[in-house]
Scaffold this active site. Structure first.
Site, short mmCIF file in Angstrom:
data_model
loop_
_atom_site.label_atom_id
_atom_site.label_comp_id
_atom_site.label_asym_id
_atom_site.label_seq_id
_atom_site.Cartn_x
_atom_site.Cartn_y
_atom_site.Cartn_z
N SER A 139 0.81 -1.38 -0.06
CA SER A 139 -0.07 -0.10 -0.03
C SER A 139 0.88 1.06 -0.05
O SER A 139 1.82 1.50 0.87
CB SER A 139 -0.91 0.03 1.22
OG SER A 139 -1.56 1.23 1.49
N HIS A 219 -9.81 11.24 -7.42
CA HIS A 219 -9.50 12.63 -7.75
C HIS A 219 -9.41 13.06 -9.11
O HIS A 219 -8.67 13.93 -9.61
CB HIS A 219 -8.36 13.15 -7.02
CG HIS A 219 -8.93 13.46 -5.54
ND1 HIS A 219 -9.52 14.54 -5.15
CD2 HIS A 219 -8.90 12.48 -4.51
CE1 HIS A 219 -10.02 14.49 -3.86
NE2 HIS A 219 -9.51 13.06 -3.19
N THR A 247 -15.31 7.97 -7.42
CA THR A 247 -16.44 8.47 -6.64
C THR A 247 -17.46 9.10 -7.49
O THR A 247 -17.07 9.67 -8.60
CB THR A 247 -16.09 9.61 -5.54
OG1 THR A 247 -17.08 10.08 -5.00
CG2 THR A 247 -15.28 10.62 -6.18
N LYS A 250 -17.24 13.93 -6.43
CA LYS A 250 -16.55 15.11 -6.81
C LYS A 250 -16.59 15.67 -8.05
O LYS A 250 -17.55 16.20 -8.50
CB LYS A 250 -15.13 14.55 -6.71
CG LYS A 250 -14.96 14.28 -4.88
CD LYS A 250 -13.46 13.82 -4.61
CE LYS A 250 -13.27 13.18 -3.36
NZ LYS A 250 -13.82 14.04 -2.09
N THR A 280 -28.69 0.54 2.89
CA THR A 280 -29.58 1.18 1.80
C THR A 280 -28.96 1.39 0.67
O THR A 280 -28.03 2.32 0.94
CB THR A 280 -30.56 2.05 2.48
OG1 THR A 280 -31.29 1.52 3.48
CG2 THR A 280 -31.73 2.84 1.50
C1 LIG Z 1 -8.56 9.52 -2.50
C2 LIG Z 1 -9.81 9.32 -1.80
N1 LIG Z 1 -10.61 8.19 -1.63
C3 LIG Z 1 -11.58 7.98 -1.45
C4 LIG Z 1 -12.34 9.28 -0.90
C5 LIG Z 1 -13.79 8.82 -0.56
O1 LIG Z 1 -14.66 9.11 -1.44
P1 LIG Z 1 -16.36 9.91 -1.04
O2 LIG Z 1 -15.95 11.41 -0.78
O3 LIG Z 1 -16.92 9.61 -2.27
O4 LIG Z 1 -16.51 9.01 0.11
C6 LIG Z 1 -11.62 10.42 -0.91
C7 LIG Z 1 -12.51 11.35 -0.29
O5 LIG Z 1 -12.27 12.32 -0.05
C8 LIG Z 1 -10.53 10.42 -1.24
O6 LIG Z 1 -9.86 11.59 -1.13
#
Ligand SMILES: Cc1ncc(COP(=O)(O)O)c(C=O)c1O
Length: 410
Positions: A139, A219, A247, A250, A280
């Site tokens: 990681s 991102h 996601t 964003k 849910t």
């Molecule tokens: C690199 C990264 N992964 C995952 C997430 C989580 O995504 P979400 O805001 O959709 O829960 C974030 C949230 O800011 C993030 O910066």
């Protein structure tokens, strides 16, 4: 004397206050159709219009009429909630369509929706360890908290490699048993520094050591690649990465998270992941909005080009007045302050005196001593807004005596 629960909470809060990193949320109401403007409700209850400079609604899709109309329509047609978990009547036609659209975006056979990007990372990484006993996870040191949480919950053997350091990663891979199942987990755009991983290099190492790859494109989705498939699309390696996570909250401007991969892998995660099974599902309006957003962004590469231009221009404009912009190669524009108290002070003064909202970024989001302001200019931040911001920042840097480029305070 009885144990005082309350005082423990007060002590915990006092500790963050002492370190200057007590978080105060700005009370904002975005103004529909006027992105990035918002109404800020200040401490005395007065309302004031401000320009938001730190939204992760990177492309203003949260205000795109295409997205809003799709959401309105879904409420009118299908109502509010989804009605349950995916298993218990919570699979709507919107979910099915959106998963197909996301699989296509990343060139994969299938996709699986979660209620957030956080949940998708946590649930998937935990479940992979359940399905692959003996899995060893490698990681990146700067992976997001949600990935770390998922890795921890599964309790597999894990090795953290220095951020973006492929030599370190290779030395760890070399030392691991050749026949053990292995997974390398990393992001593309790291959101606090704005640097981008060497995806080709990571893929090559994964092949050499027979590892699976897990990429968080949170991102980057919507923003990189010809259709917004992320950095993996831009760099031509989408097909070589096993699991791509993203996601909808964003650049797509709505909410929710997902993974995309081979159909068999998605089916297995769908069948085992508690974070998917026992909650849910996303409501129709969010799902329909996300679907409209993903589709629209696939066809509007010009928005991505404008976005990159705005970020490059802001970096240049800050550097021209000696502000310490950190060396980001992405759309993220971090400016180093270096301590939590000044970061908060500059942020407060920008808001109160200049109508500019940019939140302070403190530990534990970033290491102590690297506290910063993190700007995310969008295609909707125009030159007039840039002029106002740069002038205000220049003035405050002098007023608060913060270090400039080359380490010199004004
Ligand atoms: C690199 C990264 N992964 C995952 C997430 C989580 O995504 P979400 O805001 O959709 O829960 C974030 C949230 O800011 C993030 O910066």
């Amino acid at each position: 004397m009885a144990f005082s629960y309350k005082s423990r909470f007060e002590d915990a809060l006092e500790a963050v206050r002492r370190e200057g990193r007590y978080r105060v949320f700005a009370d904002l109401k975005r103004i529909r159709g006027r992105f990035p403007q918002a109404l800020w409700t200040g401490p005395e209850g007065m309302e004031r219009e401000v320009t938001v400079w730190c939204s992760n609604d990177y492309l203003g899709q949260g205000q795109n009429p295409i997205v809003l109309n799709a959401m309105h329509e879904a409420i009118d047609l299908a109502g509010s909630g989804s009605g349950g978990t995916r298993n218990i009547s919570g699979t709507t036609h919107y979910h099915v369509e959106l998963e197909a659209e996301l699989a296509d975006l990343h060139g994969k056979e299938a996709a699986l929706l979660f209620t957030s990007g956080y949940v998708s990372n946590e649930a998937t990484l935990e479940t992979l360890q359940m399905i692959l006993p003996g899995l060893i996870i490698f990681s990146d040191a700067l992976n997001h908290a949600s990935m770390i949480a998922g890795i921890r919950h599964g309790r597999a053997e894990k090795h953290v490699f220095r951020h973006n350091d492929l030599e370190h990663l290779e030395s760890l891979l070399r030392a691991a048993p050749a026949d053990a199942p292995k997974l390398i987990a990393f992001e593309s755009v790291y959101s606090m520094d704005g640097d981008i991983a060497d995806l080709k290099g990571l893929v090559a190492l994964a092949k050499r050591y027979n590892c699976m790859t897990y990429l968080d494109e949170v991102h980057a989705v919507g923003m990189y690649g010809k259709r917004g498939g992320g950095v993996a699309e831009r760099d031509g390696v989408m097909g070589e990465i096993d699991i791509i996570e993203g996601t909808l909250g964003k650049a797509f401007g709505v909410m929710g998270g997902y993974i995309t991969a081979d159909a068999v892998l998605i089916d297995a995660i769908r069948s085992y992941a508690h974070g998917f099974i026992f909650t849910t599902s996303l409501p129709p309006a969010l799902t329909a909005g996300a679907l409209a957003s993903v589709r629209w962004l696939k066809q509007h590469n010009e928005v991505r080009e404008q976005h990159q231009e705005r970020a490059a221009t802001l970096k240049r404009r800050f550097a021209e007045v000696g502000l310490p912009v950190m060396p980001s190669v992405s759309h993220i524009v971090p400016v180093l302050v270096g301590d939590p108290v000044h970061t908060k002070l500059v942020s407060d003064m920008l808001l109160m005196d200049h109508g500019v909202y940019v939140q302070p970024i403190n530990y534990p989001t970033v290491p102590k001593g690297t506290e910063r302001l993190r700007f995310t200019p969008t295609p909707f931040h125009d030159d007039r807004m840039f002029d106002h911001l740069v002038k205000a920042m220049d003035k405050l840097w002098s007023h608060c005596n913060v270090k400039r480029l080359g380490g010199v305070a004004a």
